[in-house]
Design a protein around this motif. Structure first.
Motif, short mmCIF file in Angstrom:
data_model
loop_
_atom_site.label_atom_id
_atom_site.label_comp_id
_atom_site.label_asym_id
_atom_site.label_seq_id
_atom_site.Cartn_x
_atom_site.Cartn_y
_atom_site.Cartn_z
N LYS A 1 -9.76 0.13 -3.26
CA LYS A 1 -9.10 0.09 -4.56
C LYS A 1 -8.24 1.34 -4.78
N ILE A 2 -8.76 2.49 -4.35
CA ILE A 2 -8.00 3.74 -4.46
C ILE A 2 -6.74 3.66 -3.59
N GLU A 3 -6.91 3.16 -2.37
CA GLU A 3 -5.78 3.03 -1.46
C GLU A 3 -4.73 2.06 -2.01
N GLU A 4 -5.17 1.02 -2.71
CA GLU A 4 -4.23 0.09 -3.32
C GLU A 4 -3.36 0.81 -4.36
N VAL A 5 -3.98 1.68 -5.16
CA VAL A 5 -3.23 2.45 -6.16
C VAL A 5 -2.26 3.39 -5.46
N GLU A 6 -2.72 4.05 -4.40
CA GLU A 6 -1.84 4.95 -3.63
C GLU A 6 -0.58 4.20 -3.18
N ASP A 7 -0.79 3.04 -2.58
CA ASP A 7 0.33 2.26 -2.06
C ASP A 7 1.24 1.76 -3.17
N ASP A 8 0.65 1.19 -4.22
CA ASP A 8 1.44 0.63 -5.32
C ASP A 8 2.28 1.69 -6.01
N MET A 9 1.71 2.88 -6.20
CA MET A 9 2.40 3.92 -6.97
C MET A 9 3.11 4.93 -6.07
#
Length: 61
Positions: free
Chosen positions: A17-25
């Motif tokens: 979930k943290i990595e998803e935020v990293e990628d999205d933002m």
């Protein structure tokens, strides 16, 4: 504001979930975690205030 270093352990699901935020933002992991913690702490305080209002307790902002 001074920044303090902390260390935490997270399970694979939370890391994803943290990595998803990293990628999205398009931000680094530290910034993603800071933003998530900030948003989560605001959400916690909001939910706490709502509960206090439901319980008719005095609250001060």
């Amino acid at each position: 504001m001074a920044k303090v270093q902390i260390a935490i352990r997270v399970d694979d699901e939370l890391l994803s979930k943290i990595e998803e935020v990293e990628d999205d933002m398009q931000i680094d992991r530290s910034e993603a975690i800071r933003r998530l913690l900030d948003k989560g702490s605001k959400q916690y305080r909001l939910e706490k205030a709502i509960k206090q209002l439901r319980d008719k307790k005095n609250i001060y902002f």
